[in-house]
Motif scaffolding. Structure first.
Motif, PDB file in Angstrom:
ATOM      1  N   PRO A  35      11.363 -12.353   0.454  1.00  0.00           N
ATOM      2  CA  PRO A  35      10.902 -13.334  -0.539  1.00  0.00           C
ATOM      3  C   PRO A  35      10.906 -14.745   0.043  1.00  0.00           C
ATOM      4  O   PRO A  35      11.686 -15.056   0.940  1.00  0.00           O
ATOM      5  CB  PRO A  35      11.934 -13.231  -1.669  1.00  0.00           C
ATOM      6  N   GLU A  36      10.049 -15.602  -0.462  1.00  0.00           N
ATOM      7  CA  GLU A  36      10.003 -16.986  -0.007  1.00  0.00           C
ATOM      8  C   GLU A  36      11.260 -17.723  -0.455  1.00  0.00           C
ATOM      9  O   GLU A  36      11.880 -17.369  -1.448  1.00  0.00           O
ATOM     10  CB  GLU A  36       8.772 -17.688  -0.579  1.00  0.00           C
ATOM     11  N   GLY A  37      11.619 -18.761   0.315  1.00  0.00           N
ATOM     12  CA  GLY A  37      12.717 -19.617  -0.091  1.00  0.00           C
ATOM     13  C   GLY A  37      13.993 -19.449   0.704  1.00  0.00           C
ATOM     14  O   GLY A  37      14.904 -20.250   0.563  1.00  0.00           O
ATOM     15  N   PHE A  38      14.065 -18.431   1.538  1.00  0.00           N
ATOM     16  CA  PHE A  38      15.264 -18.241   2.345  1.00  0.00           C
ATOM     17  C   PHE A  38      15.144 -19.036   3.641  1.00  0.00           C
ATOM     18  O   PHE A  38      14.102 -19.062   4.280  1.00  0.00           O
ATOM     19  CB  PHE A  38      15.477 -16.762   2.700  1.00  0.00           C
ATOM     20  N   TYR A  39      16.237 -19.688   4.047  1.00  0.00           N
ATOM     21  CA  TYR A  39      16.268 -20.396   5.314  1.00  0.00           C
ATOM     22  C   TYR A  39      16.515 -19.427   6.467  1.00  0.00           C
ATOM     23  O   TYR A  39      15.940 -19.562   7.536  1.00  0.00           O
ATOM     24  CB  TYR A  39      17.369 -21.465   5.316  1.00  0.00           C
ATOM     25  N   TYR A  40      17.400 -18.474   6.236  1.00  0.00           N
ATOM     26  CA  TYR A  40      17.784 -17.508   7.275  1.00  0.00           C
ATOM     27  C   TYR A  40      17.994 -16.153   6.594  1.00  0.00           C
ATOM     28  O   TYR A  40      19.124 -15.764   6.294  1.00  0.00           O
ATOM     29  CB  TYR A  40      19.048 -18.007   7.976  1.00  0.00           C
ATOM     30  N   PRO A  41      16.884 -15.439   6.324  1.00  0.00           N
ATOM     31  CA  PRO A  41      16.971 -14.207   5.551  1.00  0.00           C
ATOM     32  C   PRO A  41      17.852 -13.138   6.210  1.00  0.00           C
ATOM     33  O   PRO A  41      17.836 -12.978   7.427  1.00  0.00           O
ATOM     34  CB  PRO A  41      15.527 -13.708   5.468  1.00  0.00           C
ATOM     35  N   TRP A  50      17.122  -8.631   0.097  1.00  0.00           N
ATOM     36  CA  TRP A  50      17.249  -9.792   0.964  1.00  0.00           C
ATOM     37  C   TRP A  50      18.161 -10.810   0.311  1.00  0.00           C
ATOM     38  O   TRP A  50      18.106 -11.022  -0.899  1.00  0.00           O
ATOM     39  CB  TRP A  50      15.890 -10.418   1.235  1.00  0.00           C
ATOM     40  N   VAL A  51      19.020 -11.433   1.129  1.00  0.00           N
ATOM     41  CA  VAL A  51      19.904 -12.500   0.668  1.00  0.00           C
ATOM     42  C   VAL A  51      19.809 -13.660   1.654  1.00  0.00           C
ATOM     43  O   VAL A  51      19.280 -13.499   2.756  1.00  0.00           O
ATOM     44  CB  VAL A  51      21.379 -12.019   0.551  1.00  0.00           C
ATOM     45  N   GLU A  52      20.339 -14.806   1.245  1.00  0.00           N
ATOM     46  CA  GLU A  52      20.377 -15.957   2.135  1.00  0.00           C
ATOM     47  C   GLU A  52      21.504 -15.767   3.145  1.00  0.00           C
ATOM     48  O   GLU A  52      22.630 -15.484   2.770  1.00  0.00           O
ATOM     49  CB  GLU A  52      20.604 -17.250   1.337  1.00  0.00           C
ATOM     50  N   GLY A  53      21.174 -15.926   4.420  1.00  0.00           N
ATOM     51  CA  GLY A  53      22.154 -15.730   5.477  1.00  0.00           C
ATOM     52  C   GLY A  53      22.964 -16.968   5.822  1.00  0.00           C
ATOM     53  O   GLY A  53      23.899 -16.892   6.607  1.00  0.00           O
ATOM     54  N   LEU A  54      22.614 -18.113   5.227  1.00  0.00           N
ATOM     55  CA  LEU A  54      23.347 -19.348   5.495  1.00  0.00           C
ATOM     56  C   LEU A  54      24.229 -19.708   4.305  1.00  0.00           C
ATOM     57  O   LEU A  54      23.913 -19.381   3.162  1.00  0.00           O
ATOM     58  CB  LEU A  54      22.378 -20.510   5.748  1.00  0.00           C
ATOM     59  N   SER A  55      25.301 -20.417   4.585  1.00  0.00           N
ATOM     60  CA  SER A  55      26.166 -20.906   3.517  1.00  0.00           C
ATOM     61  C   SER A  55      25.508 -22.115   2.854  1.00  0.00           C
ATOM     62  O   SER A  55      24.571 -22.712   3.395  1.00  0.00           O
ATOM     63  CB  SER A  55      27.530 -21.316   4.088  1.00  0.00           C
TER      64      SER A  55
END
Length: 117
Positions: A35-41, A50-55
């Motif tokens: 999905p769009e919007g992740f900095y580091y999927p 999918w989740v965000e891989g950055l804090s």
């Protein structure tokens, strides 16, 4: 043809992969689009999403980084600087021209005054 997403062993996105329809999905790939919007999927192997891989701190650091000027802005600034320099030189040239004219007039007056004596 279809697109799958290659991930590393920790689940982080690596690259898009194009497969023929009949080709099986490789073990290091996921069929679900990022999905769009992740900095580091990052792929969550437990919840299969999918989740965000950055804090949040890392994301804030990215958001607060100054945006470097693009090439057009840099060139525009240089043009303005050159135009200002040009205007300054034109003004100096005009002043010097007036000074030369005044000196020539004084010289003519001096030469004219000395010849009549």
């Amino acid at each position: 043809m279809r697109k799958v997403i290659r991930i590393d062993k920790q689940g982080y996105y690596r690259e898009d992969v194009i497969l023929q329809d009949h080709e099986p999905t490789p073990e290091d790939c996921v069929e679900i689009e990022v999905p769009e919007g992740f900095y580091y999927p990052k792929w969550d192997f437990v919840n299969l999403q999918w989740v965000e891989g950055l804090s949040e701190e890392e994301i804030e650091e990215i958001r607060n980084q100054p945006i470097p000027p693009n090439e057009i802005d840099v060139l525009g600034e240089k043009i303005v600087e050159l135009e200002l320099t040009n205007l300054d030189l034109q003004a100096q040239n005009e002043i010097l021209g007036e000074q030369v004219v005044n000196l020539e007039l004084r010289l003519l007056q001096f030469e004219g005054g000395g010849a009549s004596e």
